[in-house]
Design a protein around this motif. Structure first.
Motif, PDB file in Angstrom:
ATOM      1  N   THR A 136       0.820  -1.188  -0.034  1.00 57.39           N
ATOM      2  CA  THR A 136      -0.120  -0.165   0.037  1.00 57.39           C
ATOM      3  C   THR A 136       0.778   1.469  -0.025  1.00 57.39           C
ATOM      4  N   ILE A 137       1.875   1.282   0.513  1.00 60.12           N
ATOM      5  CA  ILE A 137       2.777   2.465   0.879  1.00 60.12           C
ATOM      6  C   ILE A 137       3.447   2.784  -0.645  1.00 60.12           C
ATOM      7  N   LEU A 138       4.092   1.685  -1.170  1.00 61.96           N
ATOM      8  CA  LEU A 138       4.634   1.846  -2.379  1.00 61.96           C
ATOM      9  C   LEU A 138       3.721   2.276  -3.571  1.00 61.96           C
ATOM     10  N   ARG A 139       2.389   1.618  -3.517  1.00 59.54           N
ATOM     11  CA  ARG A 139       1.477   1.814  -4.530  1.00 59.54           C
ATOM     12  C   ARG A 139       1.022   3.471  -4.447  1.00 59.54           C
ATOM     13  N   ASN A 140       0.597   4.020  -3.196  1.00 59.55           N
ATOM     14  CA  ASN A 140       0.409   5.306  -2.988  1.00 59.55           C
ATOM     15  C   ASN A 140       1.555   6.290  -3.335  1.00 59.55           C
ATOM     16  N   LEU A 141       2.675   5.850  -3.186  1.00 60.27           N
ATOM     17  CA  LEU A 141       3.789   6.817  -3.504  1.00 60.27           C
ATOM     18  C   LEU A 141       4.084   6.893  -4.879  1.00 60.27           C
ATOM     19  N   LEU A 142       3.851   5.798  -5.549  1.00 65.69           N
ATOM     20  CA  LEU A 142       4.211   5.630  -6.905  1.00 65.69           C
ATOM     21  C   LEU A 142       3.157   6.219  -7.896  1.00 65.69           C
ATOM     22  N   GLU A 143       1.720   5.911  -7.516  1.00 61.91           N
ATOM     23  CA  GLU A 143       0.567   6.528  -8.087  1.00 61.91           C
ATOM     24  C   GLU A 143       0.486   8.113  -8.075  1.00 61.91           C
ATOM     25  N   LYS A 144       1.187   8.441  -7.032  1.00 63.26           N
ATOM     26  CA  LYS A 144       1.195  10.141  -6.961  1.00 63.26           C
ATOM     27  C   LYS A 144       2.259  10.602  -7.754  1.00 63.26           C
ATOM     28  N   ASN A 145       3.309   9.699  -8.140  1.00 67.20           N
ATOM     29  CA  ASN A 145       4.123  10.422  -8.881  1.00 67.20           C
ATOM     30  C   ASN A 145       4.486   9.844 -10.212  1.00 67.20           C
ATOM     31  N   GLY A 146       3.641   9.532 -10.944  1.00 67.72           N
ATOM     32  CA  GLY A 146       3.648   9.219 -12.320  1.00 67.72           C
ATOM     33  C   GLY A 146       3.922   7.994 -12.662  1.00 67.72           C
ATOM     34  N   PHE A 147       3.612   6.949 -11.772  1.00 66.84           N
ATOM     35  CA  PHE A 147       3.810   5.598 -12.240  1.00 66.84           C
ATOM     36  C   PHE A 147       2.383   4.790 -12.200  1.00 66.84           C
ATOM     37  N   ALA A 148       2.036   3.983 -13.190  1.00 67.38           N
ATOM     38  CA  ALA A 148       0.677   3.193 -13.060  1.00 67.38           C
ATOM     39  C   ALA A 148       0.826   1.756 -12.428  1.00 67.38           C
ATOM     40  N   ILE A 149       0.180   1.394 -11.412  1.00 70.24           N
ATOM     41  CA  ILE A 149       0.356   0.072 -10.743  1.00 70.24           C
ATOM     42  C   ILE A 149      -0.760  -0.766 -11.591  1.00 70.24           C
ATOM     43  N   ILE A 150      -0.079  -1.631 -12.332  1.00 67.32           N
ATOM     44  CA  ILE A 150      -1.207  -2.686 -13.195  1.00 67.32           C
ATOM     45  C   ILE A 150      -1.064  -4.085 -12.405  1.00 67.32           C
ATOM     46  N   GLY A 151      -0.349  -4.257 -11.177  1.00 63.09           N
ATOM     47  CA  GLY A 151      -0.579  -5.662 -10.527  1.00 63.09           C
ATOM     48  C   GLY A 151       0.232  -5.675  -9.271  1.00 63.09           C
ATOM     49  N   GLU A 152      -0.226  -6.652  -8.458  1.00 60.22           N
ATOM     50  CA  GLU A 152       0.423  -6.927  -7.190  1.00 60.22           C
ATOM     51  C   GLU A 152       0.423  -8.484  -6.946  1.00 60.22           C
ATOM     52  N   ALA A 153       1.589  -8.748  -6.070  1.00 58.85           N
ATOM     53  CA  ALA A 153       1.737 -10.463  -5.610  1.00 58.85           C
ATOM     54  C   ALA A 153       2.209 -10.394  -4.451  1.00 58.85           C
ATOM     55  N   GLU A 154       1.961 -11.430  -3.546  1.00 54.51           N
ATOM     56  CA  GLU A 154       2.271 -11.415  -2.015  1.00 54.51           C
ATOM     57  C   GLU A 154       3.241 -12.465  -1.896  1.00 54.51           C
TER      58      GLU A 154
END
Length: 436
Positions: free
Chosen positions: A332-350
């Motif tokens: 969640t921390i990485l997703r929020n940071l990257l989405e606010k700064n020009g990256f598109a999150i297209i998937g996650e894995a655990e």
């Protein structure tokens, strides 16, 4: 830390009562410390001088410090020093103690000396408690015959101040051979030394929930997988800092994934440090180079991945990213940071196995891989991804202490490394460099 400990000393000496202390602690954060009270408490001026300056203030439109310098009661340097301390928790507590009780500012030194002697602190330890300097006071509470115990306890408390400010106090560490618990989050590390670092509650889940709420800023009322995960990731951050510290001694320590247990018993030589936060107690369990059994069956705590893609992902030129980490909170921390700064999150894995599957399905521009994961760790996941796509852009999530893992990742083709706890500026710099 200081307010709780010193306040309880005043209660034990019948100087104030417990309801009064509880009221003072609630009001402490809203208190602005008066310069005159600070000067008296530090022995720079007398009560009479403070009264004289206050009377002049009522007649003249001048600040306390300016008048004190004019009449020769304080120097410019002393006023500057007092102003620098004005926001300290120690001075705020003393201010409200003097304002709201019968305690006089001139009595403070005597009470502090009594407190110091009763608790067995030396003067530097007392000063460190007043200054909320963990490194200066931790040895007074967490001294142990085994190496590294005190250092680890200090890292836990320093990390805790990132989430709960200074609104906690600790009791002295004690040696144990077994500890029954209701809830436990724990991480083991192995290598040149072996460690167990855990947080547990003996009765009830309130303290565990409170830690999770402080870390995430949410309001969990029961132990969800997300709440467990937040506490586990807190411990993981401490483990990373410890392995980083030991790396400077050329010691190699590998970190295992966090585990969670309930209603069992830790068996084996270790130490317990009680931490009190907002009236609730949570225990820090530490063990170094000892045979320890933490429980027979771990809980299956998995935080579901976020399957949502960033708006416009793949169609607006934004670099695409897949985030892989067994911690939902870290994702969640990485997703929020990257989405606010020009990256598109297209998937996650655990875990590492799913990382390979998601990469093959989505073909992101970048994949971030936590090194410490279940099923397959980040190294094995990287190996599988590079075999499939030798041009894959991978950034590994690691601690500086995982040197052997870093070298192995480099050989396999990783290009960047991101350390926990995340530094937003460094994260963005490293990932942006992969897509230039």
């Amino acid at each position: 830390m200081f307010a709780e400990l010193f306040g309880r000393y005043l209660v034990s000496e019948n100087i104030i009562d417990m309801p009064t202390l509880e009221t003072l602690l609630k009001q402490q954060a809203e208190t602005r410390v008066k310069l005159g009270m600070m000067a008296v408490a530090e022995g720079l001026i007398t009560d009479a001088q403070a009264t004289e300056i206050n009377q002049k203030q009522q007649k003249e439109d001048k600040r306390f410090g300016d008048i004190a310098v004019e009449i020769g009661a304080l120097t410019d340097a002393q006023v500057s020093g007092l102003l620098a301390k004005q926001g300290s928790p120690y001075m705020r507590f003393i201010q409200i103690l003097v304002d709201k009780t019968a305690v006089e500012a001139s009595d403070i030194d005597g009470y502090l000396e009594g407190f110091r002697k009763k608790e067995g602190f030396d003067q530097s330890e007392l000063d460190s408690i007043k200054d909320e300097n963990v490194g200066g006071y931790i040895s007074a509470f967490a001294s142990a015959s085994q190496p590294y115990i005190t250092n680890i306890a200090g890292q836990v408390l320093r990390n805790m101040t990132r989430f709960v400010s200074s609104d906690f106090y600790i009791d002295r560490i004690r040696k144990v051979n077994e500890v029954p618990y209701q809830t436990l989050a724990i991480q083991s590390c192995h290598g040149d030394h072996s460690f167990f670092i855990g947080l547990l509650t003996e009765k009830g889940d309130d303290a565990f929930l409170m830690i999770a709420n402080h870390i995430t800023g949410k309001d969990y009322d029961k132990l969800t997988p997300e709440a467990y995960d937040a506490v586990g990731e807190f411990i993981n951050g401490v483990s990373g800092l410890i392995t980083t510290e030991l790396a400077s001694e050329r010691l190699v320590i590998e970190i295992d994934p966090q585990e969670f247990y309930s209603n069992q018993v830790i068996k084996g030589r270790g130490y317990v440090l009680p931490i009190h936060i907002e009236g609730k107690e949570i225990l820090l369990f530490l063990s170094v180079d000892s045979e320890v059994s933490v429980g027979e069956k771990a809980l299956d705590i998995r935080v579901s991945v976020n399957t949502e893609k960033s708006a416009g992902a793949g169609s607006d030129g934004k670099p695409t990213v897949v985030i892989v980490d067994d911690s939902g909170w870290s994702r969640t921390i990485l997703r929020n940071l990257l989405e606010k700064n020009g990256f598109a999150i297209i998937g996650e894995a655990e875990d590492g196995q799913k990382a390979i599957e998601v990469y093959k399905e989505l073909h992101p521009d970048i994949i971030t891989l936590d090194i410490t994961m279940p099923v397959l760790d980040g190294i094995e996941a990287l190996r599988g991804i590079m075999e499939y796509d030798p041009n894959a852009k991978a950034a590994m999530i690691t601690s500086a202490g995982q040197r052997s893992k870093v070298l192995e990742s480099l050989k396999l083709g990783a290009e960047k490394f991101i350390t926990k706890p995340f530094d937003p500026t460094l994260v963005l710099t490293e990932l942006k460099s992969l897509v230039r």
